[in-house]
Each structure stands twice: as structure tokens, then as C-alpha cells.
Design an enzyme around this catalytic site. Structure first.
Site, PDB file in Angstrom:
ATOM      1  N   ARG A 276       9.628  10.243  -6.277  1.00 26.27           N
ATOM      2  CA  ARG A 276       8.651   9.612  -5.636  1.00 26.27           C
ATOM      3  C   ARG A 276       7.937   8.972  -7.138  1.00 26.27           C
ATOM      4  NH1 ARG A 276      10.344  15.628  -7.121  1.00 26.27           N
ATOM      5  NH2 ARG A 276       8.959  16.986  -5.746  1.00 26.27           N
ATOM      6  N   LYS A 298      -0.556  -1.378   1.377  1.00 24.68           N
ATOM      7  CA  LYS A 298      -0.215   0.159   1.809  1.00 24.68           C
ATOM      8  C   LYS A 298       1.406   0.065   2.816  1.00 24.68           C
ATOM      9  CE  LYS A 298      -4.943  -0.156   4.521  1.00 24.68           C
ATOM     10  NZ  LYS A 298      -5.383  -0.337   6.007  1.00 24.68           N
ATOM     11  N   GLU A 340      -4.660 -13.798  11.343  1.00 23.73           N
ATOM     12  CA  GLU A 340      -5.184 -13.574   9.804  1.00 23.73           C
ATOM     13  C   GLU A 340      -5.738 -13.990   8.755  1.00 23.73           C
ATOM     14  OE1 GLU A 340      -5.381  -9.799   9.729  1.00 23.73           O
ATOM     15  OE2 GLU A 340      -4.584  -9.330  11.106  1.00 23.73           O
ATOM     16  N   LYS A 382      -8.025 -11.005  -0.514  1.00 23.42           N
ATOM     17  CA  LYS A 382      -6.905  -9.990   0.202  1.00 23.42           C
ATOM     18  C   LYS A 382      -6.887  -9.139  -1.168  1.00 23.42           C
ATOM     19  CE  LYS A 382      -4.135  -6.179   1.729  1.00 23.42           C
ATOM     20  NZ  LYS A 382      -3.802  -6.138   3.091  1.00 23.42           N
ATOM     21  N   GLU A 392      -9.034   2.175   0.174  1.00 24.81           N
ATOM     22  CA  GLU A 392      -9.944   1.867   1.306  1.00 24.81           C
ATOM     23  C   GLU A 392     -11.566   2.746   1.512  1.00 24.81           C
ATOM     24  OE1 GLU A 392      -7.335   1.080   4.169  1.00 24.81           O
ATOM     25  OE2 GLU A 392      -9.237   0.953   6.541  1.00 24.81           O
ATOM     26  N   ARG A 396     -12.674  -1.999   1.573  1.00 21.96           N
ATOM     27  CA  ARG A 396     -11.554  -3.002   1.867  1.00 21.96           C
ATOM     28  C   ARG A 396     -11.472  -2.486   3.243  1.00 21.96           C
ATOM     29  NH1 ARG A 396      -5.520  -1.546  -0.582  1.00 21.96           N
ATOM     30  NH2 ARG A 396      -4.721  -2.138   1.199  1.00 21.96           N
ATOM     31  N   ASN A 400     -10.726  -4.878   8.090  1.00 19.04           N
ATOM     32  CA  ASN A 400     -10.553  -4.859   9.671  1.00 19.04           C
ATOM     33  C   ASN A 400     -11.615  -5.426  10.273  1.00 19.04           C
ATOM     34  OD1 ASN A 400      -8.861  -2.844   9.124  1.00 19.04           O
ATOM     35  ND2 ASN A 400     -10.310  -1.280   8.462  1.00 19.04           N
ATOM     36  N   HIS A 403     -10.480  -5.402  13.891  1.00 15.10           N
ATOM     37  CA  HIS A 403      -8.964  -5.357  14.318  1.00 15.10           C
ATOM     38  C   HIS A 403      -9.449  -3.878  15.110  1.00 15.10           C
ATOM     39  CE1 HIS A 403      -7.233  -6.933  11.321  1.00 15.10           C
ATOM     40  NE2 HIS A 403      -5.958  -7.331  10.776  1.00 15.10           N
ATOM     41  N   HIS A 407      -7.228  -4.182  17.833  1.00 19.42           N
ATOM     42  CA  HIS A 407      -5.995  -2.845  18.358  1.00 19.42           C
ATOM     43  C   HIS A 407      -6.227  -2.026  19.915  1.00 19.42           C
ATOM     44  CE1 HIS A 407      -5.122  -2.225  13.621  1.00 19.42           C
ATOM     45  NE2 HIS A 407      -4.186  -2.230  14.257  1.00 19.42           N
ATOM     46  N   HIS A 420       0.108  -9.380  17.260  1.00 21.63           N
ATOM     47  CA  HIS A 420      -1.093  -8.467  16.395  1.00 21.63           C
ATOM     48  C   HIS A 420      -2.403  -9.645  15.851  1.00 21.63           C
ATOM     49  CE1 HIS A 420      -3.089  -5.704  13.716  1.00 21.63           C
ATOM     50  NE2 HIS A 420      -3.123  -6.766  12.443  1.00 21.63           N
TER      51      HIS A 420
HETATM   52  N1  LIG Z   1       0.690  -3.003   4.905  1.00 27.28           N
HETATM   53  C1  LIG Z   1      -0.680  -4.035   5.133  1.00 27.28           C
HETATM   54  O1  LIG Z   1      -1.237  -3.837   4.660  1.00 27.28           O
HETATM   55  C2  LIG Z   1      -0.180  -4.312   6.644  1.00 27.28           C
HETATM   56  C3  LIG Z   1      -1.220  -5.752   7.005  1.00 27.28           C
HETATM   57  C4  LIG Z   1      -1.013  -6.188   7.749  1.00 27.28           C
HETATM   58  C5  LIG Z   1      -0.075  -5.604   9.037  1.00 27.28           C
HETATM   59  N2  LIG Z   1       1.068  -4.648   8.622  1.00 27.28           N
HETATM   60  C6  LIG Z   1       1.719  -4.517   9.705  1.00 27.28           C
HETATM   61  O2  LIG Z   1       3.071  -5.718   9.558  1.00 27.28           O
HETATM   62  C7  LIG Z   1       3.396  -5.888  10.722  1.00 27.28           C
HETATM   63  C8  LIG Z   1       3.723  -7.114  11.302  1.00 27.28           C
HETATM   64  O3  LIG Z   1       4.287  -7.486  10.499  1.00 27.28           O
HETATM   65  P1  LIG Z   1       4.523  -9.541  10.703  1.00 27.28           P
HETATM   66  O4  LIG Z   1       3.756 -10.317  12.186  1.00 27.28           O
HETATM   67  O5  LIG Z   1       5.370 -10.254   9.298  1.00 27.28           O
HETATM   68  O6  LIG Z   1       6.358  -8.772  12.005  1.00 27.28           O
HETATM   69  P2  LIG Z   1       7.425  -8.853  11.590  1.00 27.28           P
HETATM   70  O7  LIG Z   1       7.590  -8.108  10.573  1.00 27.28           O
HETATM   71  O8  LIG Z   1       7.885  -7.756  13.049  1.00 27.28           O
HETATM   72  O9  LIG Z   1       7.989 -10.026  11.645  1.00 27.28           O
HETATM   73  C9  LIG Z   1       8.195 -11.099  12.474  1.00 27.28           C
HETATM   74  C10 LIG Z   1       9.164 -10.970  13.348  1.00 27.28           C
HETATM   75  O10 LIG Z   1      10.316 -12.185  12.826  1.00 27.28           O
HETATM   76  C11 LIG Z   1      11.274 -12.317  12.219  1.00 27.28           C
HETATM   77  N3  LIG Z   1      11.181 -12.981  10.948  1.00 27.28           N
HETATM   78  C12 LIG Z   1      10.881 -12.322   9.728  1.00 27.28           C
HETATM   79  N4  LIG Z   1      10.527 -13.482   8.978  1.00 27.28           N
HETATM   80  C13 LIG Z   1      11.404 -14.453   9.800  1.00 27.28           C
HETATM   81  C14 LIG Z   1      11.525 -16.043   9.819  1.00 27.28           C
HETATM   82  N5  LIG Z   1      11.023 -16.482   8.200  1.00 27.28           N
HETATM   83  N6  LIG Z   1      12.081 -16.954  10.029  1.00 27.28           N
HETATM   84  C15 LIG Z   1      12.572 -16.392  11.323  1.00 27.28           C
HETATM   85  N7  LIG Z   1      12.060 -15.461  11.814  1.00 27.28           N
HETATM   86  C16 LIG Z   1      11.698 -13.994  10.604  1.00 27.28           C
HETATM   87  C17 LIG Z   1      11.392 -10.688  12.178  1.00 27.28           C
HETATM   88  O11 LIG Z   1      12.753 -10.065  11.752  1.00 27.28           O
HETATM   89  C18 LIG Z   1      10.817  -9.993  13.469  1.00 27.28           C
HETATM   90  O12 LIG Z   1      11.427 -10.024  14.081  1.00 27.28           O
HETATM   91  C19 LIG Z   1       3.815  -4.691  11.684  1.00 27.28           C
HETATM   92  O13 LIG Z   1       4.074  -3.406  11.650  1.00 27.28           O
HETATM   93  C20 LIG Z   1       1.271  -4.420  10.833  1.00 27.28           C
HETATM   94  O14 LIG Z   1       1.199  -3.285  10.823  1.00 27.28           O
HETATM   95  C21 LIG Z   1       0.303  -3.853   7.457  1.00 27.28           C
END
Ligand SMILES: NC(=O)c1ccc[n+]([C@@H]2O[C@H](COP(=O)([O-])OP(=O)(O)OC[C@H]3O[C@@H](n4cnc5c(N)ncnc54)[C@H](O)[C@@H]3O)[C@@H](O)[C@H]2O)c1
Length: 513
Positions: A276, A298, A340, A382, A392, A396, A400, A403, A407, A420
Site C-alpha cells: 500500500r 502520476k 513538452e 510542472k 488534477e 492541472r 493538457n 494533448h 492524443h 508523443h
Molecule cells: N506520469 C506523467 O505525468 C507522464 C507525463 C507525460 C508522459 N508520461 C508517459 O511517459 C511515457 C513516454 O516517456 P518517454 O518519452 O520517456 O518514453 P520511453 O520511456 O519509452 O523512452 C523512449 C525510448 O528511449 C529509450 N531511452 C531512455 N533513456 C535513454 C537514454 N538516455 N539513451 C538512450 N535511450 C534511452 C527507452 O529505452 C525507450 O526506448 C508515456 O508512456 C507517457 O504516457 C507520463
């Protein structure tokens, strides 16, 4: 009270070649009487008002200096957050018995007068726990030399970490080259640590960080997930749960996510649900994770029904954004993160947009200083929004921006071909277009956004993506209410409007983007 702040302020000012100010002394001078008599005549509320006015006046006069604040000054939330954003705020602590010894019988201290000093100090500390936790660092003073404490404060100030102030759940976001080396220190003494990364990140950074933790004496289990969105599922969460439970993690354990947003969201969710709730720390290694997903708490994963449909809010204990890790990031991932960053700048305001316009070429080329500046701006935005609306409920939602359409564009592309952040860039162009059409924003603002996105190498030709399927995906958006969808529409940098638009109207509004 009794923390030694006035003495420390003097020592710090001498080391920094600046001035020290003691807020109580300034108030007494301005009022021509003692703190004790101000309390007597105006009560605590009256004193706090005077305290706020005096501090504001002094901060207007001096752009730098060391201020020893009264113990109650930071109980004013608005003032505390102003100080956190504009300077370095440090809480000094010591054992209650030590504090009691230092203040003697509490003479001249109205909040202690007539009380059992130790019990009263204990009660005040409990009452002010949230306020005192919202700081850049909490520094133990008991049994330490003044010089060493001063050096520690100076190091904290130079570091310019961001604070996400959430009472006793506050945390720091540390940004800079090489900050991942602080991981063993930030993790602290732990019975069990599980470090999660993915197949691409483990050999680059994850394995070495796990080794560094072991060398510091912490037992670490590692989990290496498949990379990318395709692995953001319950099976990956189960692998983390399994590793943590096999290692007999307890409530004092820690999960660490080293990787992009996918690793961060999965590790955060596993931490939120294990026993938990156990602590989680993030070492984001993509630009997107540094400016967005690692901050705010999140967490979640995807199901066959859609992205991020199962999740929980769970704030991290620390975030280490090491820009050195971005050196290995593919260019397309870096660009997606910049989408972003642009969003954050338009939400933040004119100064942030102008700074980004000036830095665009340097950012595109991967310049380290410009990158740190951009991360700092976006992460601070942020952090600010999250603090005001952790779950949110309202504000917050401005995050978006771009977005809803982004999306839908991503979904219409079958989540292939566009990252994305690129979809968000297109979504922003469309949102600015909608704004102009509705008289909320202007065509000039849209043109300005397009120029900036172009300079950063992000896509802007939204018309090419506006297929009929995009509209059906908007209509199924989870932010939909009955027959309308709430759009986040920019009026100008720093002014964002939330406006429900009828689904029936959308085809006409989105034409000719
Ligand atoms: N929690 C939140 O508030 C929030 C906000 C925005 C996005 N997200 C989520 O984040 C995700 C996208 O994140 P992302 O864009 O980081 O994608 P990701 O985590 O898939 O990373 C992108 C790619 O880069 C590679 N990688 C990561 N670091 C690296 C590095 N230093 N060198 C080489 N390769 C590297 C990873 O292995 C992956 O293949 C989505 O699932 C989205 O829903 C969450």
C-alpha cells in the site's frame, strides 16, 4: 527557536561577501519596540502581518543577502512558497532537548513564555512540520561546527534544486550534469532497494547505478524491462512486484526508476501499490521524463482499452535529472521532449517563450546549458501546477495543452510514426488555430508557435494529419462530458482557457488547420 539561525546567517554572509539580516531585529527596529510587546499588543496574527510586510520591504531593497527568519515566518504558506521560488530556503534542525537548552527559559520569546519549554517546542514543531519540510534542505545543526554548516548551506544554494512543496511529502528535483552520482546519498539507508530500468537504459546507466548503490552498502535488486510503450503493461508491473516481494521489501524499502517515462510510470505505480505504498525515486533519462513524467506523481500503465487507464497518484521522494544521460538519447526522442518544453513555455508566460525562442538553435544542437535552462523552466512550471492542484481537479488540466488533439492524432496514426511529443506539437498548432477561430487567441500567436516548433525540428503541418478518424478519437476522449469535450485553449503565453466545445461543432472548427 534556538536553531542558531542568526549566528549562522552572520557566518554565511561573511563567507559569501554579502549582508546578513535578522528579521526579528528588523521588525523591532521598524516598530520601535520588542517582539514581545508587539505580540502582546497585536497578537500573533498582527505580528505575522508586520513580519510579512517587513520582509517584503527588505527583499525589495536587497537583491541578495542572508535572512534569518523567525521560526513562525514560514508558517505563512504564500510567503513560504514565494521564498522557495525566489531563493534558497533552508530549515535548521536540532534535537528538542538541545533546542530547549539553547533557548533557556524562553525569555523574550512570547510563544514559549509560561510553558514547559521542551513540551512547547515539541508541540510547535509538530504543528509546523509541513511548513518546515517545504525547503531546499533540512540541515542538522546538533554537535556540528558553524563553518561546516555554512558550507553545506552554500552548496545547497549553488545547486539551485527545485522544490515541489507538498508538506511532509515535499521533494527536490535536482537538475545538472552528473547529478545521478548522488543516487546512493539520496536513497539513504534502506533495508531493500529495487532498481528498475529497461533493456536500453540498463547497460548505459542502470547497471552502473546499481553497482554504485551496492558499493555504498545498500542491497539492490534490479529489474530490466522491455523498452518502450509496448511494455507499459500489467506484465511489467508484475515483474517489479515480484522482484520487490522476493527481496522481502518492507515499508522502509525504496524503488528507483532509471529510464524514460515508461519506466518511471511503471515503477511509480508498483511503488504506489506494494504494501500500500513504498517510496520511489526517479532518475529520468529522457528529456520528456525530466520535464514532465518524473514530476507530479502520476503513475500507471496501458491496457487494451487505452493508454494510462489504470494508475495511481504517488509522489516520488527525489528526482535526479542528469543531463549527461541525454547524450545517448536518439535525436527523435530529444525532439519529442522539446515538444513538452514548448508547451510548458506557453503555459508559463512571455518570458519563457522568449527565452526558448532565443535558445532554439542551441537546444536543437543539444547544447548543455540551454538544455539545463529549458529543463529548469519546464520542471518548475510542472512543479508549480502540481503543487496547486495535485490531483488534477482543475488547474492541472492546463498541462493538457495540445494533448486532446495530440492524443487523437496519435491514436489515428495507430501509435506509429509519430512520437508523443511530436503529436503534442501538432495538437498545440491545432489548439492555437481553434483559439484564433473562437476569438480567444490570434493567428499571430499560432504563427509564432509554428516558427518556434520549426526551429526545434518539430512537425507543424497539422492539416496532413487531420483525417476523419481524428474526430472520432476526440469524441472518445476520457475528458469528454456528454456531448462536449473540454479543450485547453491558449489565449497568449501565460493565459490558458478551458472551454467545452460541442462535438457536433468540431468538424467545422477543425477544418483548414
Ligand atoms: N506520469 C506523467 O505525468 C507522464 C507525463 C507525460 C508522459 N508520461 C508517459 O511517459 C511515457 C513516454 O516517456 P518517454 O518519452 O520517456 O518514453 P520511453 O520511456 O519509452 O523512452 C523512449 C525510448 O528511449 C529509450 N531511452 C531512455 N533513456 C535513454 C537514454 N538516455 N539513451 C538512450 N535511450 C534511452 C527507452 O529505452 C525507450 O526506448 C508515456 O508512456 C507517457 O504516457 C507520463
Amino acid at each position: 527557536m534556538g536553531s542558531g539561525k542568526s549566528t549562522l546567517a552572520q557566518a554565511l554572509a561573511a563567507k559569501l561577501g554579502t549582508s546578513a539580516f535578522d528579521l526579528d531585529a528588523l521588525i523591532e527596529r521598524a516598530a520601535g519596540t520588542t517582539v514581545e510587546s508587539i505580540f502582546r499588543e497585536r497578537g500573533e496574527a498582527g505580528f505575522r502581518e508586520l513580519e510579512r510586510e517587513t520582509l517584503h520591504a527588505e527583499l525589495e531593497r536587497h537583491t541578495q543577502g542572508v535572512f534569518a527568519l523567525g521560526g513562525g515566518t514560514v508558517t505563512d504558506q504564500a510567503l513560504r512558497r514565494e521564498l522557495l521560488a525566489g531563493g534558497t530556503l533552508v530549515t535548521l534542525s536540532a534535537d528538542v532537548s538541545e533546542l530547549a537548552r539553547r533557548v533557556g527559559e524562553g525569555k523574550g520569546r512570547p510563544l514559549l513564555a509560561g510553558h514547559d519549554v521542551e513540551a512547547r517546542l515539541e508541540a510547535l514543531l509538530a504543528q509546523r512540520a509541513d511548513a518546515y519540510a517545504e525547503c531546499h534542505a533540512r540541515i542538522q545543526t546538533g554537535g556540528r561546527a558553524l563553518d561546516a554548516i555554512a558550507d553545506e548551506v552554500i552548496a545547497v544554494a549553488r545547486d539551485q534544486a527545485l522544490v515541489v512543496p507538498l508538506g511532509t511529502r515535499s521533494y527536490r528535483v535536482e537538475i545538472g550534469a552528473g547529478v545521478r552520482a548522488r543516487l546512493p546519498l539520496r536513497a539513504g539507508k534502506r533495508s531493500r532497494v529495487v532498481l528498475v530500468s529497461d533493456e536500453l537504459v540498463a547497460p548505459l546507466f542502470g547497471d552502473a547505478l546499481a553497482e554504485a548503490m551496492r558499493a555504498a552498502g545498500t542491497p539492490v535488486e534490479t529489474v530490466v524491462l522491455g523498452p518502450g510503450e509496448a511494455h507499459k503493461n500489467i506484465a511489467s508491473v508484475e515483474r517489479i512486484w515480484e522482484a520487490a516481494l522476493s527481496a522481502e521489501i518492507d515499508r522502509g524499502g525504496l524503488l528507483i526508476g532509471v529510464g524514460g517515462g515508461v519506466v518511471g510510470d511503471l515503477t511509480g505505480f508498483a511503488a504506489a501499490t506494494l504494501l500500500r505504498g513504498v517510496a520511489v525515486g526517479h532518475v529520468p533519462t529522457t528529456l520528456l521524463a525530466m520535464v514532465d513524467s518524473a514530476i507530479g506523481g502520476k503513475t500507471g500503465f496501458d491496457t487494451r482499452h487505452g493508454k494510462n487507464l489504470v494508475g495511481a497518484f504517488h509522489q516520488p521522494s527525489f528526482v535526479l535529472c542528469d543531463v549527461e544521460t541525454l547524450a545517448t538519447l536518439p535525436d527523435a526522442e530529444r525532439r519529442a521532449g522539446l515538444g513538452e518544453v514548448v508547451k510548458a513555455a506557453f503555459i508559463d508566460g512571455e518570458a519563457a517563450v522568449q527565452r526558448l525562442e532565443r535558445d532554439a538553435a542551441a537546444l536543437r544542437a543539444g547544447d548543455a546549458e540551454a538544455t539545463v535552462r529549458a529543463i529548469r523552466m519546464a520542471a518548475a512550471l510542472k512543479a508549480r501546477v502540481v503543487t496547486e492542484d495535485e490531483r488534477e481537479a482543475g488547474l492541472r488540466a492546463v498541462l493538457n495543452l495540445g494533448h486532446t488533439l495530440g492524443h487523437a492524432i496519435e491514436a489515428a496514426q495507430g501509435y506509429t510514426g509519430l512520437r508523443h511529443g511530436e503529436a503534442v506539437a501538432l495538437g498545440m498548432v491545432a489548439a492555437f488555430g481553434l483559439s484564433a477561430r473562437l476569438g480567444i487567441g490570434t493567428a499571430e500567436q499560432q504563427a509564432r508557435l509554428v516558427r518556434l516548433l520549426d526551429a526545434l525540428g518539430l512537425p507543424t503541418n497539422v492539416g496532413a494529419y487531420m483525417r476523419p478518424e481524428v474526430l472520432s478519437f476526440i469524441a472518445s476522449d476520457k475528458k469528454r462530458m456528454a456531448d462536449s469535450v473540454t479543450f485547453v485553449l491558449p489565449a497568449e503565453p501565460g493565459r490558458i482557457v478551458l472551454r467545452p466545445l460541442a462535438i457536433a461543432e468540431l468538424p467545422a472548427l477543425l477544418q483548414h488547420q
